[in-house]
Scaffold this active site. Structure first.
Site, PDB file in Angstrom:
ATOM      1  N   ILE A 101       2.414   0.134  -1.996  1.00 25.94           N
ATOM      2  CA  ILE A 101       2.651  -0.098  -0.615  1.00 25.94           C
ATOM      3  C   ILE A 101       2.857  -1.022  -0.129  1.00 25.94           C
ATOM      4  O   ILE A 101       2.205  -2.177  -0.854  1.00 25.94           O
ATOM      5  CB  ILE A 101       1.290   0.662   0.286  1.00 25.94           C
ATOM      6  CG1 ILE A 101       0.706   1.926   0.009  1.00 25.94           C
ATOM      7  CG2 ILE A 101       1.201   0.291   1.744  1.00 25.94           C
ATOM      8  CD1 ILE A 101      -0.669   2.428   0.341  1.00 25.94           C
ATOM      9  N   CYS A 102       3.761  -1.585   0.727  1.00 24.36           N
ATOM     10  CA  CYS A 102       3.962  -2.874   1.317  1.00 24.36           C
ATOM     11  C   CYS A 102       3.228  -3.150   2.724  1.00 24.36           C
ATOM     12  O   CYS A 102       3.676  -2.755   3.637  1.00 24.36           O
ATOM     13  CB  CYS A 102       5.530  -2.837   1.397  1.00 24.36           C
ATOM     14  SG  CYS A 102       5.999  -4.689   1.967  1.00 24.36           S
ATOM     15  N   LEU A 103       2.282  -3.755   2.392  1.00 26.57           N
ATOM     16  CA  LEU A 103       1.392  -4.176   3.389  1.00 26.57           C
ATOM     17  C   LEU A 103       0.797  -5.576   3.311  1.00 26.57           C
ATOM     18  O   LEU A 103       0.201  -5.830   2.349  1.00 26.57           O
ATOM     19  CB  LEU A 103       0.191  -3.036   3.521  1.00 26.57           C
ATOM     20  CG  LEU A 103      -0.974  -3.328   4.534  1.00 26.57           C
ATOM     21  CD1 LEU A 103      -0.243  -3.131   6.105  1.00 26.57           C
ATOM     22  CD2 LEU A 103      -2.078  -2.219   4.676  1.00 26.57           C
TER      23      LEU A 103
END
Lengths: 158, 272
Positions: free
Chosen positions: A92-94
């Site tokens: 996840i790109c967060l």
């Protein structure tokens, strides 16, 4: 050493047991020998009601480095997950678990952050080209795809 | 010959150092007893007795300091005499003449006066130690910084609000800082370990607190770290962390309160 990581994770476990958001789960993975592996957690993130994500309980895996909480855990959804900000391998790109990581962020906050991201993708840092294209060009198809995906992750009785 | 005298004196001076150390240990013991007592009953009569014992050690301290100063000035006097004598021995006759003249006229006279005064003080001091401490002296000693610190620490065992000096002490900037600390004191959980603070340290840059070992692990590869507190964008280095004695006692107090309320059967909620 990783004393801090283990004791912090034990505290995270305690505080999750005491209080956690409804519909979520988070627990250390049971190893082959039945002993819990504190460094890998299995979590379930429910889609928010009133969104196309509703009805799904998305499995999230948290892999904690030995430097945790100085370093963020690796947060993975299932490979091939359909989301603008999720890479093919599920990563996840967060911001809060990337550059914006703070050692004070709790597992609860990560879970809530991921839930929030589901229906609020960040088109400025796309990680998944098919989801991104669909999100940008054909909202109806995108929504339909999300709804189909929700059905693939029904909540399990636990 | 002179050297023998100073060696004896040095031994005496060391003895007084030991006495001062004992007196300090005694105060530490009294402090610990008072803190334990305060947990049960801070209004106990025994508290007043401990106060008096503490003041008495301070009283004794004042003699020790005075005696030591006496001995040191005496030692200095003897040494200057020794030095003068040594010089006389190694210089030629002309020098002897000048030295003896100067010794006779100036130094010797001054030294003799100094010696007389010292002996006078010895007598005064030894008279003092024979006398019992007077109520007035006791009252004066209450203004002593160490005694105020003792009362402050006892106060903090049972109170969140800052200590008000009954002697009508000065309200300075330090007290203001205490107020800020005690308003935060409800939270004794380290944001890094998520457990009550252990050896709390405070960043002098942004004021955020962490358990020492946990925050130190942030400096393993870097000299500086971003403040781990959510919403804080400050950065600091290891040297900008200060031990927080106030938080140490707050944690102690809170934990004691909790263990007390857990012992109380009516107060057991959910211990799972």
């Amino acid at each position: 050493m990783s004393d801090l990581a283990l004791s912090r994770l034990a505290e995270e476990r305690k505080s999750w047991r005491k209080d956690h958001p409804i519909g979520f789960f988070a627990r250390p993975q049971a190893g082959a020998d039945g002993v819990a592996n504190m460094m890998i957690w299995d979590c379930g993130i429910p889609g928010k009601d009133g969104t196309p994500w509703e009805g799904g309980l998305y499995p999230l895996t948290l892999k904690f480095p030995k430097e945790y909480p100085v370093k963020a855990p690796l947060c993975l959804l299932p490979p091939g997950f359909f989301h603008v900000n999720v890479f093919d391998n599920g990563q996840i790109c967060l911001s809060i678990i990337g550059d914006g990581w703070k050692p004070t962020i709790s597992i609860k906050q990560i879970c809530l952050g991921v839930q929030d991201l589901l229906d609020n993708p960040n088109p400025n840092s796309p990680a998944n080209s098919s989801a991104y294209d669909s999100f940008k060009k054909n909202k109806a198809a995108y929504t339909e795809k999300v709804k189909q995906q929700a059905k693939k992750f029904p909540p399990q009785e636990s | 010959m002179g050297e023998v005298y100073t060696a004896d004196l040095d031994q005496l001076i060391r003895n007084y150092d030991k006495l001062a150390q004992l007196s300090q240990n005694q105060r530490y013991n009294i402090l610990q007893s008072a803190l334990s007592l305060a947990e049960f009953d801070e209004t106990s009569d025994m508290m007043a007795q401990l106060d008096t014992s503490f003041l008495e050690t301070l009283y004794i301290d004042s003699f020790i300091t005075a005696y030591k100063a006496d001995l040191q000035s005496l030692r200095q006097y003897i040494e200057s005499r020794n030095a003068a004598i040594n010089k006389i021995v190694i210089t030629n006759t002309i020098s002897i003449y000048f030295y003896s003249r100067s010794l006779k006229r100036g130094q010797a006279q001054q030294a003799a006066v100094a010696q007389m005064r010292d002996f006078q003080e010895f007598i005064t001091h030894s008279e003092m130690i024979k006398s019992k401490i007077t109520p007035q002296q006791l009252a004066n000693l209450r203004k002593n910084r160490e005694f105020k610190e003792l009362k402050h620490q006892i106060w903090k065992v049972n109170h969140d609000e800052p200590y008000q000096d009954q002697e009508g002490g000065d309200q300075n900037g330090d007290d203001e800082e205490d107020i800020v600390l005690s308003s935060q004191s409800v939270n004794i959980i380290c944001p890094l370990t998520k457990k009550p603070f252990e050896h709390p340290v405070k960043s002098s840059v942004c004021g955020h607190m962490f358990s020492r070992d946990a925050i130190y692990s942030m400096f393993r590869n870097n000299a500086q770290t971003q403040c781990p507190q959510i919403g804080c964008s400050k950065a600091f280095s290891k040297s900008q962390l200060e031990r927080s004695v106030d938080m140490e006692s707050t944690v102690k107090r809170e934990l004691r309160k909790r263990s007390r309320s857990q012992k109380d059967p009516d107060n057991i909620t959910d211990l799972s």
